[in-house]
Design a protein around this motif. Structure first.
Motif, short mmCIF file in Angstrom:
data_model
loop_
_atom_site.label_atom_id
_atom_site.label_comp_id
_atom_site.label_asym_id
_atom_site.label_seq_id
_atom_site.Cartn_x
_atom_site.Cartn_y
_atom_site.Cartn_z
N VAL A 22 1.01 -0.95 -0.36
CA VAL A 22 -0.19 -0.07 0.35
C VAL A 22 1.00 1.46 0.16
O VAL A 22 0.54 2.20 -0.64
CB VAL A 22 -0.74 0.05 1.38
CG1 VAL A 22 -0.49 -0.01 2.34
CG2 VAL A 22 -1.76 1.36 1.03
N TRP A 41 9.58 -1.32 -8.65
CA TRP A 41 10.73 -2.37 -8.92
C TRP A 41 9.87 -3.37 -7.40
O TRP A 41 10.22 -2.76 -7.01
CB TRP A 41 11.61 -2.73 -8.82
CG TRP A 41 12.18 -2.08 -10.39
CD1 TRP A 41 11.24 -1.63 -11.53
CD2 TRP A 41 13.64 -2.57 -10.50
NE1 TRP A 41 12.69 -1.36 -12.06
CE2 TRP A 41 13.86 -1.07 -11.94
CE3 TRP A 41 15.12 -2.05 -9.84
CZ2 TRP A 41 15.56 -1.22 -12.59
CZ3 TRP A 41 16.14 -1.79 -9.98
CH2 TRP A 41 15.97 -1.46 -11.82
N SER A 51 0.41 -5.69 3.20
CA SER A 51 -0.71 -4.84 2.95
C SER A 51 -1.73 -5.50 2.60
O SER A 51 -2.86 -4.71 3.14
CB SER A 51 -0.27 -3.94 1.85
OG SER A 51 1.18 -3.37 1.79
N GLY A 55 -6.10 -5.18 7.73
CA GLY A 55 -7.65 -5.40 8.29
C GLY A 55 -9.08 -5.16 7.84
O GLY A 55 -9.75 -5.48 6.77
N LEU A 279 3.07 -9.96 9.12
CA LEU A 279 4.20 -9.46 10.26
C LEU A 279 3.94 -7.64 9.79
O LEU A 279 4.50 -7.39 9.19
CB LEU A 279 5.60 -9.54 9.23
CG LEU A 279 5.55 -10.99 9.84
CD1 LEU A 279 7.07 -11.43 9.48
CD2 LEU A 279 5.38 -11.87 10.71
N GLY A 307 3.88 0.03 11.05
CA GLY A 307 3.84 -0.28 11.51
C GLY A 307 2.53 -0.84 11.59
O GLY A 307 1.79 -1.38 10.24
N ALA A 309 -0.39 1.01 11.04
CA ALA A 309 -0.42 1.90 10.47
C ALA A 309 0.01 2.47 8.88
O ALA A 309 -0.69 3.46 8.44
CB ALA A 309 -1.16 2.93 11.19
C1 LIG Z 1 -2.93 -8.57 11.00
C2 LIG Z 1 -2.86 -6.99 10.24
C3 LIG Z 1 -3.60 -5.86 10.55
C4 LIG Z 1 -3.87 -5.08 9.89
N1 LIG Z 1 -4.52 -3.73 10.12
C5 LIG Z 1 -4.29 -2.09 9.67
C6 LIG Z 1 -5.34 -1.85 9.94
O1 LIG Z 1 -6.17 -1.96 10.00
N2 LIG Z 1 -4.78 -0.14 9.23
C7 LIG Z 1 -4.08 -0.22 8.34
O2 LIG Z 1 -3.58 1.04 8.30
N3 LIG Z 1 -2.64 -1.00 8.97
C8 LIG Z 1 -2.86 -2.09 9.52
N4 LIG Z 1 -2.21 -3.36 9.15
C9 LIG Z 1 -0.66 -2.93 9.13
C10 LIG Z 1 -0.28 -2.79 7.38
O3 LIG Z 1 -0.55 -4.15 6.94
C11 LIG Z 1 1.02 -2.37 7.41
O4 LIG Z 1 1.42 -1.09 8.22
C12 LIG Z 1 1.24 -2.15 6.22
O5 LIG Z 1 1.26 -3.18 4.81
C13 LIG Z 1 2.78 -1.65 4.85
O6 LIG Z 1 2.93 -1.55 4.09
P1 LIG Z 1 4.23 -1.11 3.59
O7 LIG Z 1 3.49 -1.17 1.53
O8 LIG Z 1 5.20 -0.56 4.20
O9 LIG Z 1 4.69 -2.72 3.10
P2 LIG Z 1 4.60 -4.69 2.21
O10 LIG Z 1 3.05 -4.26 1.88
O11 LIG Z 1 5.37 -5.44 3.01
O12 LIG Z 1 5.33 -3.84 1.18
C14 LIG Z 1 6.28 -3.83 1.08
C15 LIG Z 1 6.74 -4.28 -0.61
O13 LIG Z 1 8.46 -4.21 -0.84
C16 LIG Z 1 8.41 -5.43 -1.96
N5 LIG Z 1 9.77 -5.87 -1.53
C17 LIG Z 1 10.30 -5.75 -0.20
N6 LIG Z 1 11.59 -5.66 -0.84
C18 LIG Z 1 11.90 -6.30 -1.37
C19 LIG Z 1 13.31 -5.95 -2.14
N7 LIG Z 1 14.43 -6.49 -1.84
N8 LIG Z 1 13.23 -6.08 -3.58
C20 LIG Z 1 12.41 -5.55 -3.79
N9 LIG Z 1 10.87 -5.67 -3.53
C21 LIG Z 1 10.96 -5.52 -2.71
C22 LIG Z 1 7.80 -6.27 -2.06
O14 LIG Z 1 7.60 -7.35 -2.60
C23 LIG Z 1 6.33 -5.23 -1.21
O15 LIG Z 1 5.62 -5.36 -2.75
C24 LIG Z 1 -2.26 -4.55 9.55
C25 LIG Z 1 -0.88 -5.50 9.33
C26 LIG Z 1 -1.30 -6.47 9.77
C27 LIG Z 1 -0.42 -7.90 9.76
#
Ligand SMILES: Cc1cc2nc3c(=O)[nH]c(=O)nc-3n(C[C@H](O)[C@H](O)[C@H](O)COP(=O)(O)OP(=O)(O)OC[C@H]3O[C@@H](n4cnc5c(N)ncnc54)[C@H](O)[C@@H]3O)c2cc1C
Length: 334
Positions: A22, A41, A51, A55, A279, A307, A309
């Motif tokens: 996200v 990428w 993501s 929730g 996670l 985290g 959020a």
């Molecule tokens: C059970 C649960 C409930 C949740 N509920 C909520 C909620 O109600 N409200 C809320 O706001 N948040 C909630 N969250 C938190 C939320 O899910 C995360 O904060 C959010 O998804 C983080 O998004 P991100 O895009 O940073 O990471 P991610 O979704 O982990 O995406 C990371 C991206 O980076 C890519 N990547 C990583 N390393 C590499 C690499 N070396 N090379 C290329 N690509 C790479 C991965 O493939 C992925 O595409 C919840 C989480 C959980 C587990």
């Protein structure tokens, strides 16, 4: 579109966003709609990210520092409220009841972002609860929402390349500016062990007719929540610090259902559709949202460590990341 606060001509600087969760998708769209030439990428497609497990309610939870979190959440909220007018986005605005077993602050730290916040009188609360917060909040059905974001990015001419990045120098060879949205895996890519997992597990069930979010923040078994998705209901949850296992635990699932059935007895026998665990990328020192000069001469803007959020903060953090990218582009990228 979120206001990035930039002035001057639109840049045509090339940017690679690493990550397709996200945070990556929202940042890529914000940059693209500001005029940057953006590619993503990502090691995994959106459907395989943390993501998709969120929730996901709009609520600031397990993200830091609190003052900046409030600001990012405040920027994001109206974006989601506006999206709720279109069911294709997966966003809905729902009533939300937070329950407590002891009296809580009259004005919680996040109150300024929730103007319709009120308390329900104790006499009207379920047995065992002494206090509550009641408000409306955007609730985001992540599988639908991530598809919507991906379609929006592609419709704007964006390309997603599925590839593992082993060093930030790789995308820096191919674009003027890199944005690091790798969540928990920034531990390896940015060498940052300050971002740690807080495991969450949920059970998705057939919805017996619940249309609001309910959370018991004081349950002895852990924060217990019920979140409607558009066609089903999520029952949670857990918050296991430094736990890395993404396999759902059947025993924990049973406990979750039992805890949620205390909130609504119909849930004891609701048909189970899915189990998931993921996670949360928690960074106690704070979301990392800053520019870094890469050793080879490239520029990286980090945007990770949101985290519990990441959805809640996504548009506010994307706007700030875009301001940092804009400032770097104005200086000539590298
Ligand atoms: C059970 C649960 C409930 C949740 N509920 C909520 C909620 O109600 N409200 C809320 O706001 N948040 C909630 N969250 C938190 C939320 O899910 C995360 O904060 C959010 O998804 C983080 O998004 P991100 O895009 O940073 O990471 P991610 O979704 O982990 O995406 C990371 C991206 O980076 C890519 N990547 C990583 N390393 C590499 C690499 N070396 N090379 C290329 N690509 C790479 C991965 O493939 C992925 O595409 C919840 C989480 C959980 C587990």
């Amino acid at each position: 579109m979120v206001d990035m606060g930039r002035s001057g001509a639109l840049p045509d600087t090339s940017v690679i966003v690493v990550g397709c969760g996200v945070v990556g998708l929202t940042t890529a769209i914000t940059l693209q709609e500001a005029g940057f030439a953006v590619r993503i990428w990502s090691a995994e497609p959106p459907a395989d990210t943390t993501s998709i497990i969120a929730g996901a309610t709009w609520f600031p939870y397990k993200a830091y520092p609190l003052d900046r979190v409030l600001e990012w959440a405040r920027v994001s909220k109206p974006v989601f409220v506006e999206m709720a007018a279109d069911p294709a986005t997966g966003v809905a605005v729902r009533d939300c009841l937070h329950l407590y077993r002891d009296p809580v602050d009259l004005v919680p730290w996040w109150a300024s972002t929730v103007p319709d916040l009120r308390r329900v009188p104790e006499a009207e609360l379920p047995d065992g609860f002494r206090d509550s917060y009641f408000f409306t909040q955007p609730v985001i059905d992540m599988p639908i929402y991530l598809d919507y974001l991906l379609d929006r990015f592609r419709a704007g001419g964006g390309e997603v390349h599925l590839r593992e990045v082993t060093s930030l120098a790789e995308p820096a060879e191919a674009a003027a500016i890199v944005v690091n949205c790798t969540g928990l895996r920034a531990r390896e890519l940015a060498g940052d062990t300050g971002v740690v997992p807080v495991r969450g597990q949920w059970v998705r069930v057939e919805n017996p007719g619940i249309d609001r979010c309910i959370a018991d923040f004081d349950h002895p078994g852990g924060v217990t929540y019920v979140i409607p998705r558009l066609g089903s209901l999520l029952l949670g949850g857990t918050g296991d610090e430094n736990a890395w296992d993404t396999e759902p635990d059947p025993r924990v699932a049973e406990e979750i259902v039992a805890r949620c059935a205390e909130l609504d007895p119909r849930l004891a026998h609701a048909r189970v559709l899915e189990h998931r665990a993921g996670l949360r990328p928690v960074r106690p020192a704070g979301v990392r949202l800053e520019e870094e000069a890469l050793p080879g001469g490239g520029v990286c803007v980090h945007n990770y460590g949101h985290g519990g959020a990441g959805v809640t903060l996504s548009w506010g953090c994307a706007a700030e990341a875009a301001r940092l990218v804009g400032a770097a582009a104005d200086r000539g990228g590298r």
